[in-house]
Design a protein around this motif. Sequence first.
Motif, PDB file in Angstrom:
ATOM      1  N   VAL A  17       0.846  -1.201   0.000  1.00 57.99           N
ATOM      2  CA  VAL A  17       0.000   0.000   0.000  1.00 57.99           C
ATOM      3  C   VAL A  17       0.879   1.248   0.000  1.00 57.99           C
ATOM      4  O   VAL A  17       0.623   2.207  -0.740  1.00 57.99           O
ATOM      5  N   LEU A  18       1.919   1.231   0.799  1.00 57.05           N
ATOM      6  CA  LEU A  18       2.824   2.382   0.857  1.00 57.05           C
ATOM      7  C   LEU A  18       3.570   2.559  -0.458  1.00 57.05           C
ATOM      8  O   LEU A  18       3.802   3.692  -0.904  1.00 57.05           O
ATOM      9  N   ALA A  19       3.960   1.463  -1.104  1.00 60.27           N
ATOM     10  CA  ALA A  19       4.644   1.547  -2.395  1.00 60.27           C
ATOM     11  C   ALA A  19       3.727   2.179  -3.437  1.00 60.27           C
ATOM     12  O   ALA A  19       4.172   3.007  -4.244  1.00 60.27           O
ATOM     13  N   ASP A  20       2.442   1.800  -3.424  1.00 59.09           N
ATOM     14  CA  ASP A  20       1.487   2.402  -4.362  1.00 59.09           C
ATOM     15  C   ASP A  20       1.311   3.890  -4.071  1.00 59.09           C
ATOM     16  O   ASP A  20       1.255   4.707  -4.985  1.00 59.09           O
ATOM     17  N   ARG A  21       1.215   4.243  -2.793  1.00 56.83           N
ATOM     18  CA  ARG A  21       1.013   5.645  -2.422  1.00 56.83           C
ATOM     19  C   ARG A  21       2.200   6.511  -2.843  1.00 56.83           C
ATOM     20  O   ARG A  21       2.027   7.625  -3.338  1.00 56.83           O
ATOM     21  N   HIS A  22       3.411   5.997  -2.665  1.00 60.97           N
ATOM     22  CA  HIS A  22       4.620   6.772  -2.991  1.00 60.97           C
ATOM     23  C   HIS A  22       5.091   6.547  -4.424  1.00 60.97           C
ATOM     24  O   HIS A  22       6.132   7.077  -4.819  1.00 60.97           O
ATOM     25  N   ARG A  23       4.333   5.753  -5.182  1.00 63.96           N
ATOM     26  CA  ARG A  23       4.634   5.464  -6.595  1.00 63.96           C
ATOM     27  C   ARG A  23       6.056   4.939  -6.771  1.00 63.96           C
ATOM     28  O   ARG A  23       6.841   5.442  -7.583  1.00 63.96           O
ATOM     29  N   VAL A  24       6.345   3.931  -5.990  1.00 62.23           N
ATOM     30  CA  VAL A  24       7.663   3.301  -6.043  1.00 62.23           C
ATOM     31  C   VAL A  24       7.606   2.174  -7.068  1.00 62.23           C
ATOM     32  O   VAL A  24       6.713   1.319  -6.994  1.00 62.23           O
ATOM     33  N   ALA A  30       8.433  -1.362  -8.990  1.00 65.69           N
ATOM     34  CA  ALA A  30       8.557  -2.702  -8.401  1.00 65.69           C
ATOM     35  C   ALA A  30      10.019  -3.030  -8.090  1.00 65.69           C
ATOM     36  O   ALA A  30      10.314  -3.613  -7.036  1.00 65.69           O
ATOM     37  N   TRP A  31      10.953  -2.676  -8.992  1.00 68.44           N
ATOM     38  CA  TRP A  31      12.357  -3.000  -8.757  1.00 68.44           C
ATOM     39  C   TRP A  31      12.889  -2.257  -7.528  1.00 68.44           C
ATOM     40  O   TRP A  31      13.686  -2.794  -6.762  1.00 68.44           O
ATOM     41  N   MET A  32      12.434  -1.009  -7.328  1.00 71.15           N
ATOM     42  CA  MET A  32      12.893  -0.230  -6.182  1.00 71.15           C
ATOM     43  C   MET A  32      12.284  -0.770  -4.889  1.00 71.15           C
ATOM     44  O   MET A  32      12.928  -0.772  -3.845  1.00 71.15           O
ATOM     45  N   GLN A  33      11.041  -1.243  -4.967  1.00 75.17           N
ATOM     46  CA  GLN A  33      10.395  -1.836  -3.796  1.00 75.17           C
ATOM     47  C   GLN A  33      11.152  -3.088  -3.357  1.00 75.17           C
ATOM     48  O   GLN A  33      11.400  -3.287  -2.167  1.00 75.17           O
ATOM     49  N   GLN A  34      11.548  -3.924  -4.334  1.00 72.36           N
ATOM     50  CA  GLN A  34      12.310  -5.127  -4.003  1.00 72.36           C
ATOM     51  C   GLN A  34      13.693  -4.779  -3.447  1.00 72.36           C
ATOM     52  O   GLN A  34      14.183  -5.421  -2.519  1.00 72.36           O
ATOM     53  N   ALA A  35      14.297  -3.733  -3.995  1.00 75.02           N
ATOM     54  CA  ALA A  35      15.592  -3.286  -3.472  1.00 75.02           C
ATOM     55  C   ALA A  35      15.444  -2.774  -2.043  1.00 75.02           C
ATOM     56  O   ALA A  35      16.299  -3.034  -1.176  1.00 75.02           O
ATOM     57  N   LEU A  36      14.349  -2.078  -1.775  1.00 75.30           N
ATOM     58  CA  LEU A  36      14.087  -1.575  -0.430  1.00 75.30           C
ATOM     59  C   LEU A  36      13.896  -2.721   0.558  1.00 75.30           C
ATOM     60  O   LEU A  36      14.433  -2.696   1.666  1.00 75.30           O
ATOM     61  N   ALA A  57      11.480   7.269   5.459  1.00 75.06           N
ATOM     62  CA  ALA A  57      12.875   7.304   5.915  1.00 75.06           C
ATOM     63  C   ALA A  57      13.681   6.180   5.273  1.00 75.06           C
ATOM     64  O   ALA A  57      14.840   6.378   4.884  1.00 75.06           O
ATOM     65  N   ALA A  58      13.087   5.007   5.125  1.00 69.28           N
ATOM     66  CA  ALA A  58      13.777   3.883   4.491  1.00 69.28           C
ATOM     67  C   ALA A  58      14.050   4.182   3.017  1.00 69.28           C
ATOM     68  O   ALA A  58      15.127   3.844   2.497  1.00 69.28           O
ATOM     69  N   LEU A  59      13.095   4.808   2.337  1.00 72.02           N
ATOM     70  CA  LEU A  59      13.319   5.198   0.938  1.00 72.02           C
ATOM     71  C   LEU A  59      14.485   6.170   0.826  1.00 72.02           C
ATOM     72  O   LEU A  59      15.312   6.062  -0.087  1.00 72.02           O
ATOM     73  N   GLU A  60      14.547   7.128   1.740  1.00 67.54           N
ATOM     74  CA  GLU A  60      15.663   8.094   1.736  1.00 67.54           C
ATOM     75  C   GLU A  60      16.995   7.386   1.964  1.00 67.54           C
ATOM     76  O   GLU A  60      17.998   7.699   1.328  1.00 67.54           O
ATOM     77  N   GLN A  61      17.012   6.444   2.894  1.00 64.92           N
ATOM     78  CA  GLN A  61      18.251   5.696   3.146  1.00 64.92           C
ATOM     79  C   GLN A  61      18.663   4.906   1.915  1.00 64.92           C
ATOM     80  O   GLN A  61      19.849   4.804   1.599  1.00 64.92           O
ATOM     81  N   LEU A  62      17.681   4.318   1.212  1.00 65.56           N
ATOM     82  CA  LEU A  62      17.978   3.558   0.006  1.00 65.56           C
ATOM     83  C   LEU A  62      18.538   4.461  -1.087  1.00 65.56           C
ATOM     84  O   LEU A  62      19.507   4.108  -1.759  1.00 65.56           O
ATOM     85  N   LYS A  63      17.946   5.637  -1.228  1.00 62.87           N
ATOM     86  CA  LYS A  63      18.392   6.561  -2.277  1.00 62.87           C
ATOM     87  C   LYS A  63      19.770   7.139  -2.000  1.00 62.87           C
ATOM     88  O   LYS A  63      20.502   7.456  -2.923  1.00 62.87           O
ATOM     89  N   THR A  64      20.133   7.272  -0.734  1.00 65.73           N
ATOM     90  CA  THR A  64      21.414   7.900  -0.393  1.00 65.73           C
ATOM     91  C   THR A  64      22.449   6.891   0.091  1.00 65.73           C
ATOM     92  O   THR A  64      23.463   7.285   0.661  1.00 65.73           O
ATOM     93  N   ARG A  65      22.217   5.597  -0.157  1.00 67.31           N
ATOM     94  CA  ARG A  65      23.159   4.576   0.304  1.00 67.31           C
ATOM     95  C   ARG A  65      24.432   4.617  -0.524  1.00 67.31           C
ATOM     96  O   ARG A  65      24.468   5.142  -1.640  1.00 67.31           O
TER      97      ARG A  65
END
Length: 107
Positions: free
Chosen positions: A58-65, A67-73, A92-100
């Motif tokens: 549900v959160l992935a749909d809301r943030h328009r993430v 599928a590949w990024m969701q699996q990476a997360l 916060a987890a998305l931000e950590q993934l983007k700035t890893r």
Amino acid sequence: MATKKATTEEQVQEQATQEQTVTETAEAQAKAVSAPAAKPREAQAVAEVPTALESLSVLADRHRVPAWMQQALLRFMGWLDDKSVSDEEYTAALEQLKTRRIGGGRR
């Protein structure tokens, strides 16, 4: 003389009532100042109410993430598909993934 004495007594009474009024006003202001101090504590207690947990899909749909990024997360955070987290934690987890650090593996 009697009139001067009477006016003096009236003046003393007026001063006493004015002083009493000032004292009452000061007490009322002191109570008013101390009362708002209690309200932020109440607001903090309300703010500490836990947020609703939602499914990762549900959160992935809301943030328009994608599928590949969701699996990476999921792999990056060590989460399973059926985990429920708050919106703030997911963001916060998305931000950590983007700035890893690239090539650094998991956290």
